[in-house]
Design an enzyme around this catalytic site. Structure first.
Site, PDB file in Angstrom:
ATOM      1  N   GLY A 114       0.395   8.548  10.500  1.00 13.74           N
ATOM      2  CA  GLY A 114       0.329   8.761   8.918  1.00 13.74           C
ATOM      3  C   GLY A 114       0.918   9.791   8.413  1.00 13.74           C
TER       4      GLY A 114
ATOM      5  N   THR B  61       0.971  -1.101  -0.142  1.00 16.69           N
ATOM      6  CA  THR B  61       0.050  -0.103  -0.108  1.00 16.69           C
ATOM      7  C   THR B  61       0.907   1.181   0.040  1.00 16.69           C
ATOM      8  OG1 THR B  61      -1.690  -1.229   1.172  1.00 16.69           O
ATOM      9  CG2 THR B  61      -2.125   1.295   1.078  1.00 16.69           C
TER      10      THR B  61
ATOM     11  N   GLY C 136     -11.952  -2.457   4.083  1.00 16.62           N
ATOM     12  CA  GLY C 136     -10.542  -2.471   4.182  1.00 16.62           C
ATOM     13  C   GLY C 136      -9.906  -1.550   5.454  1.00 16.62           C
TER      14      GLY C 136
ATOM     15  N   GLU D 168      -7.890  -5.323   9.555  1.00 17.36           N
ATOM     16  CA  GLU D 168      -7.320  -6.500   9.276  1.00 17.36           C
ATOM     17  C   GLU D 168      -8.197  -7.565   9.641  1.00 17.36           C
ATOM     18  OE1 GLU D 168      -4.093  -6.511   7.952  1.00 17.36           O
ATOM     19  OE2 GLU D 168      -3.756  -4.597   8.174  1.00 17.36           O
TER      20      GLU D 168
ATOM     21  N   GLU E 256       8.769  10.031   9.778  1.00 16.38           N
ATOM     22  CA  GLU E 256       7.592  10.623   9.909  1.00 16.38           C
ATOM     23  C   GLU E 256       6.365   9.910   9.816  1.00 16.38           C
ATOM     24  OE1 GLU E 256       7.188  14.414  10.534  1.00 16.38           O
ATOM     25  OE2 GLU E 256       5.268  13.388  11.059  1.00 16.38           O
TER      26      GLU E 256
ATOM     27  N   LYS F 156       2.625   3.867  18.329  1.00 13.69           N
ATOM     28  CA  LYS F 156       3.141   5.305  17.942  1.00 13.69           C
ATOM     29  C   LYS F 156       3.206   6.088  19.342  1.00 13.69           C
ATOM     30  CE  LYS F 156      -0.133   4.225  14.093  1.00 13.69           C
ATOM     31  NZ  LYS F 156      -1.556   4.170  13.701  1.00 13.69           N
TER      32      LYS F 156
ATOM     33  N   ILE G 206      -0.087  13.040   8.974  1.00 11.42           N
ATOM     34  CA  ILE G 206       0.211  14.273   9.942  1.00 11.42           C
ATOM     35  C   ILE G 206       1.666  14.174  10.211  1.00 11.42           C
ATOM     36  CG2 ILE G 206      -0.457  15.602  11.831  1.00 11.42           C
ATOM     37  CD1 ILE G 206      -2.927  13.571  12.022  1.00 11.42           C
TER      38      ILE G 206
ATOM     39  N   ASP H 209      -1.616  -0.941  18.617  1.00  9.55           N
ATOM     40  CA  ASP H 209      -0.747  -0.276  17.363  1.00  9.55           C
ATOM     41  C   ASP H 209      -0.554   1.256  17.829  1.00  9.55           C
ATOM     42  OD1 ASP H 209      -0.522   0.590  14.323  1.00  9.55           O
ATOM     43  OD2 ASP H 209      -2.147   1.979  14.893  1.00  9.55           O
TER      44      ASP H 209
ATOM     45  N   GLY I  34      -3.604   5.069   4.803  1.00  6.58           N
ATOM     46  CA  GLY I  34      -3.721   5.167   3.621  1.00  6.58           C
ATOM     47  C   GLY I  34      -2.367   5.306   2.722  1.00  6.58           C
TER      48      GLY I  34
HETATM   49  N1  LIG Z   1      -0.901   1.206   5.170  1.00  2.00           N
HETATM   50  C1  LIG Z   1      -0.993   2.216   5.872  1.00  2.00           C
HETATM   51  O1  LIG Z   1      -1.941   3.085   5.760  1.00  2.00           O
HETATM   52  C2  LIG Z   1       0.172   2.655   6.860  1.00  2.00           C
HETATM   53  C3  LIG Z   1       0.083   3.919   7.533  1.00  2.00           C
HETATM   54  C4  LIG Z   1       1.151   4.211   8.434  1.00  2.00           C
HETATM   55  C5  LIG Z   1       2.271   3.287   8.551  1.00  2.00           C
HETATM   56  N2  LIG Z   1       2.169   2.318   7.662  1.00  2.00           N
HETATM   57  C6  LIG Z   1       3.558   1.278   7.751  1.00  2.00           C
HETATM   58  O2  LIG Z   1       4.224   1.077   6.432  1.00  2.00           O
HETATM   59  C7  LIG Z   1       4.736  -0.080   6.434  1.00  2.00           C
HETATM   60  C8  LIG Z   1       4.144  -0.732   5.212  1.00  2.00           C
HETATM   61  O3  LIG Z   1       2.733  -1.089   5.485  1.00  2.00           O
HETATM   62  P1  LIG Z   1       2.010  -1.305   4.059  1.00  2.00           P
HETATM   63  O4  LIG Z   1       0.644  -1.160   4.431  1.00  2.00           O
HETATM   64  O5  LIG Z   1       2.513  -0.581   2.690  1.00  2.00           O
HETATM   65  O6  LIG Z   1       1.983  -3.062   3.904  1.00  2.00           O
HETATM   66  P2  LIG Z   1       1.734  -3.956   2.967  1.00  2.00           P
HETATM   67  O7  LIG Z   1       0.497  -3.391   2.112  1.00  2.00           O
HETATM   68  O8  LIG Z   1       1.280  -5.276   3.586  1.00  2.00           O
HETATM   69  O9  LIG Z   1       3.017  -4.089   2.256  1.00  2.00           O
HETATM   70  C9  LIG Z   1       4.125  -4.601   2.588  1.00  2.00           C
HETATM   71  C10 LIG Z   1       5.132  -4.928   1.607  1.00  2.00           C
HETATM   72  O10 LIG Z   1       6.291  -5.618   1.987  1.00  2.00           O
HETATM   73  C11 LIG Z   1       6.629  -6.837   0.994  1.00  2.00           C
HETATM   74  N3  LIG Z   1       7.372  -7.628   1.682  1.00  2.00           N
HETATM   75  C12 LIG Z   1       6.884  -8.545   2.799  1.00  2.00           C
HETATM   76  N4  LIG Z   1       8.026  -9.353   3.194  1.00  2.00           N
HETATM   77  C13 LIG Z   1       9.033  -9.005   2.419  1.00  2.00           C
HETATM   78  C14 LIG Z   1      10.407  -9.506   2.184  1.00  2.00           C
HETATM   79  N5  LIG Z   1      10.588 -10.538   3.038  1.00  2.00           N
HETATM   80  N6  LIG Z   1      11.136  -9.072   1.260  1.00  2.00           N
HETATM   81  C15 LIG Z   1      10.738  -8.102   0.499  1.00  2.00           C
HETATM   82  N7  LIG Z   1       9.504  -7.512   0.565  1.00  2.00           N
HETATM   83  C16 LIG Z   1       8.723  -8.014   1.487  1.00  2.00           C
HETATM   84  C17 LIG Z   1       5.326  -7.140   0.532  1.00  2.00           C
HETATM   85  O11 LIG Z   1       5.817  -7.919  -0.549  1.00  2.00           O
HETATM   86  P3  LIG Z   1       4.529  -8.563  -1.760  1.00  2.00           P
HETATM   87  O12 LIG Z   1       3.597  -7.232  -2.261  1.00  2.00           O
HETATM   88  O13 LIG Z   1       5.423  -8.951  -2.888  1.00  2.00           O
HETATM   89  O14 LIG Z   1       3.883  -9.526  -1.068  1.00  2.00           O
HETATM   90  C18 LIG Z   1       4.733  -5.886   0.393  1.00  2.00           C
HETATM   91  O15 LIG Z   1       4.820  -5.320  -0.964  1.00  2.00           O
HETATM   92  C19 LIG Z   1       4.306  -0.804   7.725  1.00  2.00           C
HETATM   93  O16 LIG Z   1       5.485  -0.710   8.797  1.00  2.00           O
HETATM   94  C20 LIG Z   1       3.009  -0.176   8.264  1.00  2.00           C
HETATM   95  O17 LIG Z   1       2.868  -0.302   9.664  1.00  2.00           O
HETATM   96  C21 LIG Z   1       1.160   1.859   6.837  1.00  2.00           C
END
Ligand SMILES: NC(=O)c1ccc[n+]([C@@H]2O[C@H](COP(=O)([O-])OP(=O)(O)OC[C@H]3O[C@@H](n4cnc5c(N)ncnc54)[C@H](OP(=O)(O)O)[C@@H]3O)[C@@H](O)[C@H]2O)c1
Length: 440
Positions: A136, A14, A189, A192, A131, A207, A138, A203, A304
């Protein structure tokens, strides 16, 4: 000609895919603002064949994110894999060890290993920026780290989890149960399949641990946080809160008290007139109470792809312009070890909902136990069902009814002691509901 900052993005989910997309879109603007172009040179993810709506042929694909972190074609590693261990931790550690700058959105990693990672980055003279790891989109990390030097912070608190705020908002506005709202959040969505991490407050705690360190100049200490989630909040509590002039929010609160730094995550009643009470749905908000600025509230998207990527790219822009700041606002050696304020010593107002038999003398019995602990009651509400009231207008049926007390400031230990006595006297037929009140 200025050499571009070469960025390697590990994790194309994402957030990662949005970062790559925005960096391609903002190409020239970033160079103009930061004085140095930014180019993604390498990417890494698990599944190379997955369609991410991106043209990845422009970047080197490296299967192993640790190899990406060590690649000579990368100056700045952006870790967007997630999780406090495994590939994410190994990638960040390898990047710092190789003298690369790091940007991450990974609150779980920082809450657990932030201090060690900051120490390593400091030793290498590299940036460790995060940041996006709290609230997120902010810019609260920058605000605490860079904009409030003239202030002593007294308290920082906020709505740091959009899933919980979405659930509580719908429960309040539509009178739906926690389970119904959770199901909708999962369908949309926002939650989880296993929602424990969000709804039980963990969570928010990750933070909060980061914000506490920045706000008070103390070592990150996630284990010191008292954590309680929203799964036991009922529509009755939301209705009672409304009647009493409050809304219920899951807050993360860090406060300097006379007994030390208090860190707590729990459902909280906030006055309807407060800024934080106006924040609905998946939106996040953080309020900082400080001596010079008084009260500052930042409101915006806490999650997001694009909103989170916005914060990640802000960090990349800082690195491109040459800024390398201590990750937690001051060198690790100058972070204090925080004195933990135990939750039993917490002082504040309490909403207490008891389920008591509908008969004379019960409310008086409850009040006696409260008085014995020196707890002053601000208001008391006894709700009888319409049926009970019609059948027994004098309230002697013994049917279970809610009795709600709102206390003036009291100590948590006193509240618990009074409730233990009330239970021991057989005055309640269900475990009490206790919700702390946060006043402005
Ligand atoms: N989503 C949000 O709104 C949000 C907000 C604030 C902070 N965050 C933080 O941002 C980070 C990412 O979140 P996300 O929502 O983007 O997660 P996500 O959609 O689950 O994406 C995780 C990515 O990591 C890849 N990955 C997992 N294991 C891996 C490995 N061993 N080697 C290489 N790549 C690997 C996955 O690969 P594949 O796609 O190939 O499976 C996927 O592309 C997290 O730390 C989360 O806490 C997220």
């Amino acid at each position: 000609m200025i050499e571009p900052l070469r960025v390697g993005v590990a994790g194309l989910g994402t957030v990662g895919a949005s970062v790559v997309r925005i960096l391609a879109r903002q190409d020239n603007a970033l160079a103009d603002r930061g004085g140095r172009p930014v180019r993604v040179t390498a990417v890494s993810s698990r599944d190379r064949t997955r369609d991410r709506g991106l043209d990845l042929s422009r970047y080197a694909w490296i299967d192993d994110p640790v190899a990406l972190a060590r690649s000579p074609e990368v100056d700045c590693v952006v870790e967007l894999i997630g999780g406090s261990e495994g590939a994410a931790r190994a990638t960040v550690e390898a990047a710092i060890a190789a003298g690369k700058h790091v940007v991450t959105a990974n609150k779980a990693l920082l809450a657990k290993h932030g201090l060690a990672l900051a120490r390593a980055a400091e030793a290498q003279g590299t940036a460790l920026c995060f940041e996006a790891a709290a609230a997120g989109g902010i810019p609260v990390i920058k605000t605490l780290r860079e904009a409030l030097h003239g202030n002593a912070v007294r308290r920082v608190y906020g709505i740091l989890n959009g899933t919980c705020n979405y659930i509580l908002t719908r429960m309040e506005q539509e009178g739906l149960s926690f389970a119904e709202c959770l199901k909708d959040a999962q369908r949309l969505g926002y939650a989880e399949a296993d929602p424990t991490f969000d709804v039980e407050g963990f969570d928010t705690a990750h933070k909060l641990a980061i914000l506490t360190s920045l706000a008070f100049g103390v070592e990150i200490d996630a284990d010191a946080i008292y954590v309680e989630g929203i799964s036991k909040i009922s529509t009755l509590d939301l209705r009672m809160a409304d009647e009493l002039g409050y809304r219920i929010k899951l807050l993360g609160v860090a406060e300097r008290t006379k007994t030390g730094i208090e860190q707590r995550v729990h459902p909280t009643m906030v006055p309807k007139s407060s800024s934080i009470a106006q924040v609905t749905g998946v939106t996040n908000a953080v309020t900082i109470d400080a001596d010079a600025v008084r009260e500052l509230t930042l409101i915006g998207p806490g999650a997001g792809g694009e909103a989170t990527a916005s914060a990640v790219i802000g960090d990349i822009g800082d690195i491109a312009s040459g800024a390398v700041r201590p990750p937690f606002g001051r060198p690790v050696a100058r972070l204090e070890r925080a004195q933990r304020a135990p939750m039993q010593r917490h002082e504040g107002g309490y909403y207490i909902r008891l389920t008591v038999p509908d008969r004379p003398g019960v409310a008086a019995g409850v009040a006696t136990h409260m008085a014995a602990q020196d707890i002053s009651i601000e208001s008391i509400l006894q709700k009888r069902s319409e049926l009970a009231a019609t059948k027994d207008p004098h309230g002697k049926s013994g049917a279970p009814v809610p009795l709600v007390l709102v206390t003036y400031a009291a100590e948590e230990a006193a509240i618990r002691a009074a409730l233990d006595k009330i239970a021991a006297d057989g005055l309640i037929s269900e475990p009490p509901q206790v919700i702390r009140i946060e006043r402005e």
